[in-house]
Motif scaffolding. Structure first.
Motif, PDB file in Angstrom:
ATOM      1  N   LEU B  72      77.497  66.064  48.902  1.00  0.00           N
ATOM      2  CA  LEU B  72      76.684  66.556  50.021  1.00  0.00           C
ATOM      3  C   LEU B  72      75.239  66.802  49.576  1.00  0.00           C
ATOM      4  O   LEU B  72      74.292  66.449  50.274  1.00  0.00           O
ATOM      5  CB  LEU B  72      77.337  67.831  50.558  1.00  0.00           C
ATOM      6  CG  LEU B  72      76.651  68.659  51.634  1.00  0.00           C
ATOM      7  CD1 LEU B  72      77.684  69.050  52.694  1.00  0.00           C
ATOM      8  CD2 LEU B  72      76.049  69.929  51.069  1.00  0.00           C
ATOM      9  N   ILE B  73      75.091  67.367  48.391  1.00  0.00           N
ATOM     10  CA  ILE B  73      73.750  67.666  47.880  1.00  0.00           C
ATOM     11  C   ILE B  73      72.945  66.379  47.702  1.00  0.00           C
ATOM     12  O   ILE B  73      71.790  66.276  48.137  1.00  0.00           O
ATOM     13  CB  ILE B  73      73.861  68.438  46.541  1.00  0.00           C
ATOM     14  CG1 ILE B  73      74.374  69.857  46.804  1.00  0.00           C
ATOM     15  CG2 ILE B  73      72.532  68.467  45.803  1.00  0.00           C
ATOM     16  CD1 ILE B  73      74.790  70.609  45.554  1.00  0.00           C
ATOM     17  N   VAL B  74      73.572  65.381  47.068  1.00  0.00           N
ATOM     18  CA  VAL B  74      72.873  64.114  46.825  1.00  0.00           C
ATOM     19  C   VAL B  74      72.547  63.422  48.146  1.00  0.00           C
ATOM     20  O   VAL B  74      71.422  62.960  48.376  1.00  0.00           O
ATOM     21  CB  VAL B  74      73.733  63.191  45.934  1.00  0.00           C
ATOM     22  CG1 VAL B  74      73.104  61.810  45.821  1.00  0.00           C
ATOM     23  CG2 VAL B  74      73.922  63.808  44.551  1.00  0.00           C
ATOM     24  N   MET B  75      73.538  63.372  49.038  1.00  0.00           N
ATOM     25  CA  MET B  75      73.344  62.628  50.290  1.00  0.00           C
ATOM     26  C   MET B  75      72.297  63.279  51.177  1.00  0.00           C
ATOM     27  O   MET B  75      71.558  62.599  51.890  1.00  0.00           O
ATOM     28  CB  MET B  75      74.673  62.482  51.032  1.00  0.00           C
ATOM     29  CG  MET B  75      75.672  61.560  50.357  1.00  0.00           C
ATOM     30  SD  MET B  75      75.060  59.894  50.022  1.00  0.00           S
ATOM     31  CE  MET B  75      74.843  59.269  51.689  1.00  0.00           C
ATOM     32  N   GLU B  76      72.239  64.609  51.152  1.00  0.00           N
ATOM     33  CA  GLU B  76      71.230  65.278  51.969  1.00  0.00           C
ATOM     34  C   GLU B  76      69.835  64.912  51.477  1.00  0.00           C
ATOM     35  O   GLU B  76      68.932  64.611  52.281  1.00  0.00           O
ATOM     36  CB  GLU B  76      71.436  66.798  51.949  1.00  0.00           C
ATOM     37  CG  GLU B  76      70.493  67.498  52.908  1.00  0.00           C
ATOM     38  CD  GLU B  76      70.685  69.015  52.964  1.00  0.00           C
ATOM     39  OE1 GLU B  76      71.781  69.504  52.648  1.00  0.00           O
ATOM     40  OE2 GLU B  76      69.706  69.687  53.328  1.00  0.00           O
ATOM     41  N   ALA B  77      69.671  64.901  50.164  1.00  0.00           N
ATOM     42  CA  ALA B  77      68.359  64.518  49.609  1.00  0.00           C
ATOM     43  C   ALA B  77      68.053  63.060  49.944  1.00  0.00           C
ATOM     44  O   ALA B  77      66.919  62.725  50.337  1.00  0.00           O
ATOM     45  CB  ALA B  77      68.360  64.731  48.098  1.00  0.00           C
ATOM     46  N   PHE B  78      69.034  62.182  49.815  1.00  0.00           N
ATOM     47  CA  PHE B  78      68.838  60.772  50.157  1.00  0.00           C
ATOM     48  C   PHE B  78      68.471  60.622  51.641  1.00  0.00           C
ATOM     49  O   PHE B  78      67.672  59.772  52.009  1.00  0.00           O
ATOM     50  CB  PHE B  78      70.099  59.963  49.841  1.00  0.00           C
ATOM     51  CG  PHE B  78      70.257  59.606  48.382  1.00  0.00           C
ATOM     52  CD1 PHE B  78      69.324  60.034  47.432  1.00  0.00           C
ATOM     53  CD2 PHE B  78      71.328  58.837  47.944  1.00  0.00           C
ATOM     54  CE1 PHE B  78      69.467  59.703  46.080  1.00  0.00           C
ATOM     55  CE2 PHE B  78      71.480  58.499  46.603  1.00  0.00           C
ATOM     56  CZ  PHE B  78      70.547  58.934  45.667  1.00  0.00           C
TER      57      PHE B  78
END
Lengths: 398, 378
Positions: B72-78
């Motif tokens: 979730l953390i990575v995808m939100e930044a992406f």
């Protein structure tokens, strides 16, 4: 991140659920769950049952006889009480006046009023709104003039919930008419039996009487009933409005309504099948169920902020708007469950022991009235449009 | 419950956030999207070096052993940067699927290759006649003396054009709408009989139509149990949907920031247009939708490992529906609040709106997920 309830929370939830199931008088539960009229004595009885269990003041510190629970436990408690069919704890003393007294009151005020709030020896009402001061509360005109040991208070309060049941009122009055609107306001405690207090009922769309107009004509309030400093009441008013935000989401109410909605949709029929199996109706329930589920997570996020001792400000506005919309949709669908029988309405049948005939049965009789009554929640406590102003300014920076 | 990031999670958020802020401005993104490959191999290498590709690979297979929250953390930044690299199919969906359902040999061979960035994968699950229904499978796998022979067509395969291998759902028993009788196979993109037609998508990404014409795979290409592929596929796609939800939240929050800035600076009638209450309320509605979406994305992530699959399905479908609606309304409002400028290809606004709508239309739109949720209660 830890995204589930811990074992202590799960155990506490079960404890509250069992308590409500065993200790909530069935006549009160029947009134609440069936949208019938709840009487003053019902609220007092339930509060005293909670108080006997030491659960009378979930949000108070233990030093004052509260539970000392954190925000998560308070929310669990509230949810379980609501879903179990308990009436709400009347907030005007418990969640509004009491925190103000704890923060701004004298020792004598605290000693006198707090025990009577938790035991409901006193029933408090809130003297804020006036005919000319709704969203713009600082426009209030009620005046309090100092004469010796008394303030003499004159003016008119309105939308005063349960003023007809209350023996005490906390109110805002102008003590300095020269100052700017926000300055020159003081926070006073008023005994409703004082000469010059007149309470007039306001009948609402559900033919109910919860709210009132209160006329104050040269009412003498002893100076020891001033809370905080004279002319510093606006800060107190704001403190009060910012306090105790967890119930703002209305999760317990939403869950109770959703369960009721599914129950009635299972028992009502459409084309020979339970209404809940009708694809169109089921789709509408589904969307609402999804919104509710998501709303619960929004509340948990807010609570987590509060537990982390971060200030909760404008985020509560988002929750208030969503909570009101979901509750309104729920009562709308409940009403539609009744089909044509939503229309006939016999107010007398809203009494628990009423034998008044209803067209479509006692279960369906209150649903349209309930739908209209729920219109109030996007108006009170800062109308949703005011909440959007707050969001635009405080969160988005416009 | 605790919604605060742990120290490691905060570091991850900072790392990916820095990459997006520093190396992924709108112009860069647009150029990457228009390049022949449609993304940057250098970025892919960097993702490998940063450990992002190893995020969903268990530690015993050379990965980070991260979970739904890390994804979730990575995808939100992406999402905030509209990242075009096909991270999701390889590093989230297929990594999760293999880790969950692969044999030890498959895990050893495939997960290492995912973690070190040497191989990209795509999930070829949907078919033209099936719309969003994962169980509507007409692609056939017939067992032969060498293993299986596959015939059929898969539609809108995200990242399919740059994948070295596919995970393909194919029917090994039953009729075309049975949930039973579906099996999963690992098929190399270069295998004889595989045709990949890559297409650009409205949001600047790529998706492929993949045809299988008498493609032979060996018996060890089967992933999971024969005829029992559907629950595996369903769970893997749910992980992908939860990740998409997080990506959408990132895109929404950035889009609201861009729009708020425009409202503060654009002047009409002698004042910033953000001073007009009609526009303030529209912006407030956007924020409310974002907050709901944020809750929904967390809810989906939290329920991915629910013991009861029904609970997982309900949460994921609810999140996808809410975020689908929110994405559309935020996207349209952002364009509306930008006025004519919002309609031009010059600004990032339209790109965010397009990505949000595409997310709604990936792996089940609202209609699909309302129906799916409705099957979870009586």
């Amino acid at each position: 991140m830890y995204l589930r309830e811990n074992p202590e929370e799960i155990a506490f939830r079960t404890e509250v659920r069992n308590f409500v199931q065993c200790e909530l008088p069935t006549d009160i539960r029947d009134r609440v769950l069936n949208f019938l009229r709840v009487e003053r004595e019902d609220y007092v009885r339930w509060q005293r049952i909670l108080h006997a269990k030491s659960w009378g003041a979930p949000a108070w510190p233990q030093a004052y006889g509260g539970t000392g629970w954190n925000a998560t436990w308070r929310t669990i408690f509230e949810e379980e009480c609501f879903t179990g069919g308990a009436p709400r704890q009347i907030p005007f003393g418990l969640s509004m006046c009491a925190p103000v007294l704890m923060a701004f009151g004298t020792d004598a005020q605290k000693a006198r009023y707090l025990p009577r709030i938790i035991s409901m020896a006193d029933w408090w009402c809130q003297g804020y709104s006036e005919p000319g001061a709704g969203s713009d509360l600082a426009a209030l005109k009620t005046r309090a003039e100092r004469r010796g040991d008394y303030y003499v208070v004159s003016g008119q309060k309105t939308w005063t919930t349960y003023a007809h049941w209350a023996n005490m009122m906390f109110l805002l009055a102008r003590t300095d008419s020269e100052a700017k609107p926000q300055a020159g306001i003081s926070f006073l405690l008023l005994d409703m039996k004082t000469p010059g207090v007149t309470v007039r009922p306001i009948t609402t769309l559900d033919q109910g009487h919860d709210i009132n107009e209160v006329f104050l004509d040269e009412v003498k309030v002893p100076v020891e009933n001033l809370v905080g400093e004279e002319n510093k009441g606006w800060a107190i008013a704001k403190y009060l409005l910012g306090h105790e935000r967890t119930n703002i989401a209305g999760i317990g109410m939403c869950r109770r309504l959703m369960r009721r909605l599914k129950e009635i949709a299972r028992s009502e029929q459409k084309r020979g099948r339970p209404l809940i199996e009708d694809p169109y109706f089921r789709q509408r329930i589904t969307k609402l169920d999804m919104d509710l589920m998501c709303h619960e997570w929004s509340l948990m996020r807010l609570i987590s902020l509060e537990s982390g001792n971060k200030a909760i400000g404008p985020e509560a506005s988002v929750l208030k708007i969503r909570g009101s919309e979901i509750q309104q949709h729920l009562t709308e669908l409940l009403m539609e469950c009744a089909g044509p029988y939503a229309v006939p309405f016999v107010p007398a049948a809203l009494e628990l022991d009423s034998t008044a005939a209803t067209a479509g049965g006692k279960l369906l009789n209150p649903l349209a009235a309930q739908y209209f009554d729920m219109h109030k929640i996007s108006i009170y406590g800062g109308a949703n449009e005011i909440q959007k102003n707050i969001i635009a300014k405080a969160i988005i920076g416009l | 419950m605790d919604f605060n990031y742990s120290e490691e999670q905060q570091m991850l958020a900072d790392t990916v956030g820095r990459f997006v802020d520093k190396d992924y401005d709108f112009e860069t993104r647009r150029n990457l999207s228009r390049s022949a490959a449609g993304f940057s191999e250098d970025n892919w290498k960097l993702f490998g070096e940063l450990g992002l590709l190893a995020l969903n690979v268990p530690e015993e297979f050379g990965g980070m052993g991260g979970g739904a929250v890390e994804t979730l953390i990575v995808m939100e930044a992406f999402g905030r940067g509209l990242v075009v690299e096909p991270y999701l199919p390889t590093a989230v969906v297929v990594a999760g699927l293999i880790a969950h359902a692969g044999s030890t040999a498959q895990k050893e061979k495939l997960l290492g290759a995912i973690a070190n960035g040497s191989r990209r994968f795509a999930l070829a699950a949907l078919e033209p006649q099936g719309r969003f229904d994962l169980w509507n499978v007409e692609t056939k796998a017939v067992s032969s003396d060498k293993g299986f022979v596959l015939n059929g067509r898969k539609s809108v395969v995200s990242g399919g054009g740059s994948a070295a291998s596919f995970i393909v759902s194919a029917r090994t028993a039953g009729i075309s709408t049975d949930q039973q009788g579906i099996s999963l196979f690992l098929v190399d993109a270069g295998a004889i009989g595989v045709t990949v037609k890559d297409f650009p998508t409205i949001d600047g990404l790529r998706a492929a139509e993949v045809m299988f014409d008498n493609v032979t795979v060996t018996a060890d290409a089967l992933i999971g149990v024969l005829d029992g592929g559907y629950p595996i596929l369903d769970a893997a796609i749910d992980c992908g949907i939860a990740a998409l939800c997080a990506e959408a939240v990132g895109a929404m929050s950035k889009l609201i920031e861009i729009t708020a800035e425009y409202l503060r600076t654009r002047k009409q009638f002698g004042k910033p247009i953000g001073s007009f209450q009609a526009l303030q309320h529209r912006a407030a509605d956007m924020l409310i939708a974002l907050e709901q979406s944020r809750s929904a994305a967390l809810m989906a992530a939290a329920k991915l490992d629910a013991v009861d699959a029904t609970e997982r399905r309900a949460a994921v479908s609810a999140a996808k529906t809410i975020i689908g609606h929110a994405g559309r309304s935020i996207g349209q409002a952002a364009i509306q609040l930008h006025g004519g400028m919002g309609m031009t290809d010059e600004l990032a606004v339209g790109y965010y709106a397009k990505r949000l709508v595409s997310i709604d239309l990936t792996w089940g739109n609202s209609e699909h997920h309302v129906e799916r949720y409705a099957s979870t209660f009586s």
